[in-house]
Design a protein around this motif. Structure first.
Motif, PDB file in Angstrom:
ATOM      1  N   SER A   1       1.336  -1.029   0.079  1.00  0.00           N
ATOM      2  CA  SER A   1       0.252  -0.150   0.080  1.00  0.00           C
ATOM      3  C   SER A   1       0.859   1.245  -0.078  1.00  0.00           C
ATOM      4  N   TRP A   2      -0.095   2.014  -0.837  1.00  0.00           N
ATOM      5  CA  TRP A   2       1.438   3.141  -1.482  1.00  0.00           C
ATOM      6  C   TRP A   2       0.297   4.036  -0.153  1.00  0.00           C
ATOM      7  N   LYS A   3      -0.472   4.059   0.841  1.00  0.00           N
ATOM      8  CA  LYS A   3      -1.122   4.950   0.928  1.00  0.00           C
ATOM      9  C   LYS A   3      -0.206   6.104   1.991  1.00  0.00           C
ATOM     10  N   GLY A   4       0.887   5.119   1.977  1.00  0.00           N
ATOM     11  CA  GLY A   4       1.604   6.618   3.688  1.00  0.00           C
ATOM     12  C   GLY A   4       2.286   7.599   3.000  1.00  0.00           C
ATOM     13  N   TYR A   5       3.007   6.589   1.868  1.00  0.00           N
ATOM     14  CA  TYR A   5       4.015   8.500   0.626  1.00  0.00           C
ATOM     15  C   TYR A   5       2.848   8.845   0.175  1.00  0.00           C
ATOM     16  N   ALA A   6       1.566   8.832  -0.356  1.00  0.00           N
ATOM     17  CA  ALA A   6       0.548   9.002  -0.337  1.00  0.00           C
ATOM     18  C   ALA A   6       0.790  10.794   0.428  1.00  0.00           C
ATOM     19  N   ALA A   7       0.627  10.130   1.756  1.00  0.00           N
ATOM     20  CA  ALA A   7      -0.512  11.507   2.910  1.00  0.00           C
ATOM     21  C   ALA A   7       1.295  12.240   2.686  1.00  0.00           C
ATOM     22  N   ILE A   8       2.150  11.363   2.629  1.00  0.00           N
ATOM     23  CA  ILE A   8       2.968  12.198   3.220  1.00  0.00           C
ATOM     24  C   ILE A   8       3.799  13.477   1.815  1.00  0.00           C
ATOM     25  N   VAL A   9       3.331  13.391   0.898  1.00  0.00           N
ATOM     26  CA  VAL A   9       3.412  14.120  -0.363  1.00  0.00           C
ATOM     27  C   VAL A   9       2.436  15.299  -0.302  1.00  0.00           C
TER      28      VAL A   9
ATOM     29  N   TYR B   1       6.240   5.259   9.205  1.00  0.00           N
ATOM     30  CA  TYR B   1       7.590   4.245   9.172  1.00  0.00           C
ATOM     31  C   TYR B   1       7.928   4.838   7.447  1.00  0.00           C
ATOM     32  N   GLY B   2       7.403   6.265   6.594  1.00  0.00           N
ATOM     33  CA  GLY B   2       7.249   6.421   5.623  1.00  0.00           C
ATOM     34  C   GLY B   2       8.610   7.924   5.963  1.00  0.00           C
ATOM     35  N   LEU B   3       7.838   8.715   6.468  1.00  0.00           N
ATOM     36  CA  LEU B   3       8.362   9.656   7.457  1.00  0.00           C
ATOM     37  C   LEU B   3      10.170   9.239   7.533  1.00  0.00           C
ATOM     38  N   VAL B   4      10.731   8.111   8.231  1.00  0.00           N
ATOM     39  CA  VAL B   4      12.438   7.668   8.627  1.00  0.00           C
ATOM     40  C   VAL B   4      12.400   7.712   7.459  1.00  0.00           C
ATOM     41  N   ILE B   5      12.182   6.569   6.785  1.00  0.00           N
ATOM     42  CA  ILE B   5      12.708   6.809   5.270  1.00  0.00           C
ATOM     43  C   ILE B   5      13.383   7.820   4.365  1.00  0.00           C
ATOM     44  N   VAL B   6      11.744   8.930   4.384  1.00  0.00           N
ATOM     45  CA  VAL B   6      12.261  10.632   3.438  1.00  0.00           C
ATOM     46  C   VAL B   6      12.853  11.011   4.698  1.00  0.00           C
TER      47      VAL B   6
END
Length: 293
Positions: free
Chosen positions: A57-65, A261-266
């Motif tokens: 699921s890419w919802k986390g990265y979509a919310a970050i963007v 988790y996405g924020l850690v990568i970004v």
């Protein structure tokens, strides 16, 4: 070539196996965060995600963007890292070179005061009062000026110049009519790329990961770096602004996990991109500028 004995082969094999284990131990946590950022949080929390993502699921990265505050903090962190690393590197390199010169009057006393600060510091309250009296409170300068000079880095740079730039090179340049300023910019700096790369990397990483200074000195949201925003999300465990119009509380919790988790990568991307361009200077050795006899 001399043929390797059985003991040599076993030694090489054991070393290779050891380095592979160390590499896995270092890289696996980052890899796990990467796959967890696109996996179903239920599968992650239940221990089903180890090597491959589950229910991508890419919802986390979509919310970050789509979140403006995150990108504002991201740009602030990049600005602080670039400006802070530039100021710290300029001061550290010039200060370390000056202290390495034998003709600097009182250099031993100056070095003693610098070393003193490695063991004894003023503390948070005097530093806060100083920053406030200098008018840097709640400004970008509060992120880059305090702590711009590190005594440890000064010692490293001073040792590098003492071992790498021989006195004969300075004497030869003086004979040819070169003054101190020209010698520093035209000869010393080009021969000091390894130590400059090290200092730039040290300070850039320190500035990028710094959040305590922002927590103490900054109150305006438009000046806050990404680390403060990441900390806020990790503490609150959810952000209603980022969750949008999700109806289910369970869906909100799932997306909050993906966002964390996405924020850690970004947040790790800039340093991972910067390091490959600077690491080549680490392997060239610290004697790149030595004179060959």
């Amino acid at each position: 070539m001399q043929r390797k004995t059985l003991s040599d082969r076993l030694f090489d094999l054991s070393n290779t196996a050891l380095f592979i284990v160390v590499l896995i131990v270092i890289l696996y946590p980052l890899y796990f965060i990467l796959i967890a950022s696109i996996s179903d949080p239920v599968a992650v929390n239940s221990g089903k995600v180890w090597f491959w993502p589950a229910n991508v699921s890419w919802k986390g990265y979509a919310a970050i963007v789509n979140h403006h505050q995150i990108w504002l903090g991201y740009s602030n962190s990049l600005f602080y890292a670039v400006l802070g690393a530039g100021i710290s590197t300029a001061v550290t390199i010039s200060g370390g070179y000056a202290l390495s010169r034998k003709d600097l009057f009182g250099r031993k006393v100056i070095m003693l005061f610098i070393l003193f600060t490695m063991f004894f510091q003023g503390g948070l309250i005097p530093t806060y009062i100083l920053v406030k009296n200098l008018g840097m409170l709640d400004t970008m300068w509060a992120m880059v000026i305090p702590g711009a000079v590190s005594a440890f880095q000064i010692v490293i740079v001073r040792t590098f110049f003492q071992q790498t730039i021989p006195d004969e090179l300075l004497e030869a340049s003086m004979v040819d009519g070169c003054n101190n300023l020209r010698f520093f910019f035209r000869i010393v700096l080009p021969l000091s790329l390894p130590i400059i790369a090290v200092i730039v990397l040290f300070n850039a990483v320190a500035q990028w990961n710094s959040y305590f200074k922002a927590l103490v000195y900054l109150s305006s949201e438009e000046l806050q770096p990404l680390q403060i925003i990441l900390r806020r999300i990790l503490i609150e465990n959810q952000s209603s602004e980022m969750m949008g119009d999700l109806n289910s509380a369970q869906e909100k919790a799932k997306q909050a996990e993906l966002v964390k988790y996405g924020l850690v990568i970004v947040a790790s991307l800039p340093m991972m991109v910067l390091y490959p361009f600077l690491q080549k200077y680490f392997v060239k050795g610290m004697m790149i500028g030595s004179v060959k006899g």
